[in-house]
Scaffold this active site. Structure first.
Site, PDB file in Angstrom:
ATOM      1  N   LYS A 131      46.944  43.600  40.795  1.00  0.00           N
ATOM      2  CA  LYS A 131      48.194  43.275  41.473  1.00  0.00           C
ATOM      3  C   LYS A 131      49.308  43.039  40.474  1.00  0.00           C
ATOM      4  O   LYS A 131      50.469  43.020  40.835  1.00  0.00           O
ATOM      5  CB  LYS A 131      48.038  42.088  42.435  1.00  0.00           C
ATOM      6  CG  LYS A 131      47.129  40.985  41.980  1.00  0.00           C
ATOM      7  CD  LYS A 131      46.654  40.102  43.146  1.00  0.00           C
ATOM      8  CE  LYS A 131      45.473  39.267  42.697  1.00  0.00           C
ATOM      9  NZ  LYS A 131      44.700  38.697  43.767  1.00  0.00           N
TER      10      LYS A 131
ATOM     11  N   LYS B 289      45.684  38.303  28.713  1.00  0.00           N
ATOM     12  CA  LYS B 289      46.838  37.731  29.420  1.00  0.00           C
ATOM     13  C   LYS B 289      47.806  37.012  28.484  1.00  0.00           C
ATOM     14  O   LYS B 289      49.006  37.032  28.711  1.00  0.00           O
ATOM     15  CB  LYS B 289      46.382  36.795  30.545  1.00  0.00           C
ATOM     16  CG  LYS B 289      45.706  37.551  31.669  1.00  0.00           C
ATOM     17  CD  LYS B 289      45.801  36.835  32.994  1.00  0.00           C
ATOM     18  CE  LYS B 289      45.306  37.753  34.095  1.00  0.00           C
ATOM     19  NZ  LYS B 289      45.030  37.066  35.343  1.00  0.00           N
TER      20      LYS B 289
ATOM     21  N   LYS C  40      42.286  48.537  34.966  1.00  0.00           N
ATOM     22  CA  LYS C  40      41.751  48.173  36.284  1.00  0.00           C
ATOM     23  C   LYS C  40      42.865  48.095  37.326  1.00  0.00           C
ATOM     24  O   LYS C  40      44.014  47.809  36.977  1.00  0.00           O
ATOM     25  CB  LYS C  40      40.934  46.874  36.201  1.00  0.00           C
ATOM     26  CG  LYS C  40      41.710  45.602  36.209  1.00  0.00           C
ATOM     27  CD  LYS C  40      40.782  44.396  36.417  1.00  0.00           C
ATOM     28  CE  LYS C  40      41.612  43.128  36.355  1.00  0.00           C
ATOM     29  NZ  LYS C  40      40.888  41.910  36.639  1.00  0.00           N
TER      30      LYS C  40
HETATM   31  P1  TYM Z   1      40.782  37.703  40.930  1.00  0.00           P
HETATM   32  O1  TYM Z   1      41.680  37.035  41.898  1.00  0.00           O
HETATM   33  O2  TYM Z   1      41.391  38.384  39.753  1.00  0.00           O
HETATM   34  O3  TYM Z   1      39.919  38.758  41.657  1.00  0.00           O
HETATM   35  C1  TYM Z   1      39.120  38.395  42.780  1.00  0.00           C
HETATM   36  C2  TYM Z   1      37.849  39.216  42.805  1.00  0.00           C
HETATM   37  O4  TYM Z   1      38.162  40.592  42.851  1.00  0.00           O
HETATM   38  C3  TYM Z   1      37.512  41.258  41.789  1.00  0.00           C
HETATM   39  N1  TYM Z   1      38.409  42.334  41.338  1.00  0.00           N
HETATM   40  C4  TYM Z   1      38.016  43.589  41.177  1.00  0.00           C
HETATM   41  N2  TYM Z   1      36.824  44.178  41.368  1.00  0.00           N
HETATM   42  C5  TYM Z   1      36.737  45.486  41.119  1.00  0.00           C
HETATM   43  N3  TYM Z   1      37.790  46.226  40.689  1.00  0.00           N
HETATM   44  C6  TYM Z   1      39.003  45.680  40.479  1.00  0.00           C
HETATM   45  N4  TYM Z   1      40.025  46.411  40.064  1.00  0.00           N
HETATM   46  C7  TYM Z   1      39.161  44.286  40.725  1.00  0.00           C
HETATM   47  N5  TYM Z   1      40.202  43.422  40.641  1.00  0.00           N
HETATM   48  C8  TYM Z   1      39.716  42.234  41.008  1.00  0.00           C
HETATM   49  C9  TYM Z   1      37.314  40.189  40.723  1.00  0.00           C
HETATM   50  O5  TYM Z   1      36.236  40.485  39.870  1.00  0.00           O
HETATM   51  C10 TYM Z   1      37.016  38.985  41.553  1.00  0.00           C
HETATM   52  O6  TYM Z   1      35.653  38.923  41.915  1.00  0.00           O
HETATM   53  N6  TYM Z   1      38.946  34.042  38.233  1.00  0.00           N
HETATM   54  C11 TYM Z   1      38.770  34.723  39.513  1.00  0.00           C
HETATM   55  C12 TYM Z   1      38.968  33.827  40.691  1.00  0.00           C
HETATM   56  C13 TYM Z   1      38.086  32.628  40.694  1.00  0.00           C
HETATM   57  C14 TYM Z   1      36.672  32.618  40.928  1.00  0.00           C
HETATM   58  C15 TYM Z   1      36.273  31.235  40.831  1.00  0.00           C
HETATM   59  C16 TYM Z   1      35.725  33.600  41.200  1.00  0.00           C
HETATM   60  C17 TYM Z   1      38.460  31.348  40.474  1.00  0.00           C
HETATM   61  N7  TYM Z   1      37.380  30.518  40.562  1.00  0.00           N
HETATM   62  C18 TYM Z   1      34.954  30.869  41.014  1.00  0.00           C
HETATM   63  C19 TYM Z   1      34.401  33.215  41.380  1.00  0.00           C
HETATM   64  C20 TYM Z   1      34.010  31.849  41.293  1.00  0.00           C
HETATM   65  C21 TYM Z   1      39.820  35.809  39.557  1.00  0.00           C
HETATM   66  O7  TYM Z   1      40.797  35.778  38.848  1.00  0.00           O
HETATM   67  O8  TYM Z   1      39.638  36.714  40.457  1.00  0.00           O
END
Ligand code: TYM
Length: 334
Positions: free
Chosen positions: A200, A114, A197
């Site tokens: 969004k 990022k 991947k």
């Molecule tokens: P985020 O918002 O990027 O994504 C949320 C969840 O969706 C999963 N994900 C995917 N899984 C499979 N294929 C994809 N293309 C894909 N895109 C997203 C992510 O693995 C995630 O599980 N840092 C985290 C948010 C967060 C969090 C936490 C998660 C903040 N605090 C504490 C767990 C525990 C994030 O950016 O997810």
């Protein structure tokens, strides 16, 4: 068992989020609550401060994403809230910044991806992002954290932070959480590039299926998804070198709750002219009811807001004792 997971409030949810995360959250809510465990799911609005989201977008997205989670089946058996309403996340995060090490954060691939080449211009929050994530998890003594594979490294860091903090203060303040990576959909890739991947932040809307897309748009996106000219083989392993084809089979398998091997067996010898419409029909049948519930909820945004506030009250109560224990352990007078 205490399950916790979060999702960033950065825009509309897509099929990767649904298959990689939300679908598992709903399934866990059913099984964990039946066994007397807790499930906490939250909207990581504080994490979204590290990205390109305008204030107005952040506020409306938080409600829209909460509505999507409710539409997908999250209900009162889980605690659903937004991070900003539970100040203990920020408070514990600062304490843990004394525990996490620069070298640990420097190794995070999400930070490297990022920030890119312009590290000096990157927000500090993007660098310390995983520390806030560790606080999110450790605050509730979560035992299991369902995430997609891309978050595995952040989970390992969370365990490192917990271990070091416990060792530094000589007390077991934090539980070490286990990641739960879905084997059904480890990583859903872009429909335009099987090596990136589904995300969004991809500028091309054709790269992802959004959960608010209409039936026609879903069908069109799968029709135009990048593939190759070969028919499907009879083993999933036969797709090792065909990233786009493998991704579509993975999506089909996750949507149908089938093993990828069973999917290739069903379509073996057929080309994408046959496979894509079958995949589109399946996706539409799964996503349509969610979209219909979502549309209803978006007409009642105040109700969704009230649900989040209710969840935050429950989360605040659960977070308080651990924050207090951490503060006392490091000698803060509170
Ligand atoms: P985020 O918002 O990027 O994504 C949320 C969840 O969706 C999963 N994900 C995917 N899984 C499979 N294929 C994809 N293309 C894909 N895109 C997203 C992510 O693995 C995630 O599980 N840092 C985290 C948010 C967060 C969090 C936490 C998660 C903040 N605090 C504490 C767990 C525990 C994030 O950016 O997810």
């Amino acid at each position: 068992m205490r399950i916790l997971s979060g999702i960033q409030t950065t825009g509309n949810l897509h099929l990767g989020n649904y298959l990689g995360a939300i679908k598992q959250w709903v399934a866990m809510q059913d099984s964990v609550s039946a066994e007397g465990g807790d499930c906490l799911f939250f909207l990581a609005d504080l994490h979204s401060l590290t990205g390109d989201v305008t204030p107005a977008e952040r506020a409306s997205t938080t409600i829209e994403m909460a509505a999507t989670l409710l539409a997908a089946g999250i209900d009162d058996r889980s605690i659903l809230f937004n991070q900003a309403r539970v100040p203990a996340h920020s408070e514990l995060s600062w304490i843990l910044q004394g525990t996490a090490r620069m070298g640990w954060l420097n190794r995070m691939t999400q930070w490297k991806d990022k920030a890119g080449k312009n590290r000096d211009g990157a927000p500090v929050g993007l660098f310390t992002y995983p520390v806030l994530q560790a606080a999110d998890i450790l605050l509730y003594q979560a035992t299991h954290v369902p995430v997609g594979e891309d978050q595995k490294q952040h989970l390992e860091l969370t365990r490192d932070v917990a271990e070091k903090f416990n060792a530094d203060v000589g007390a077991d303040i934090f539980t070490l959480p286990e990641p739960l990576i879905s084997t059904a959909a480890p990583r859903i890739m872009s429909l335009r590039d099987g090596t990136a991947k589904m995300s969004k932040s991809d500028p091309s809307d054709m790269s992802r299926v959004n959960l608010i897309d209409s039936d026609d748009v879903i069908a069109q996106k799968f029709r135009k998804a990048r593939t190759d000219a070969e028919p499907l083989p009879d083993t999933f392993a036969g797709l090792a070198e065909r990233a786009e084809a493998r991704n579509l089979v993975t999506i089909y398998a996750a949507l149908a709750d089938m093993a990828p091997q069973a999917v290739v067996e069903r379509f073996a010898g057929q080309g994408f002219g046959a496979f894509k419409p079958a995949l589109a029909d399946l996706a539409i049948s799964v996503l349509r009811p969610i979209r219909e519930r979502l549309t209803g909820l978006l007409d009642n945004r105040d109700t969704v807001g009230a649900e989040l506030a209710k969840g935050a009250a429950r989360a605040n109560a659960l977070a308080a004792p651990t924050l207090r224990a951490a503060q006392e352990a490091v000698g803060l007078l509170v």
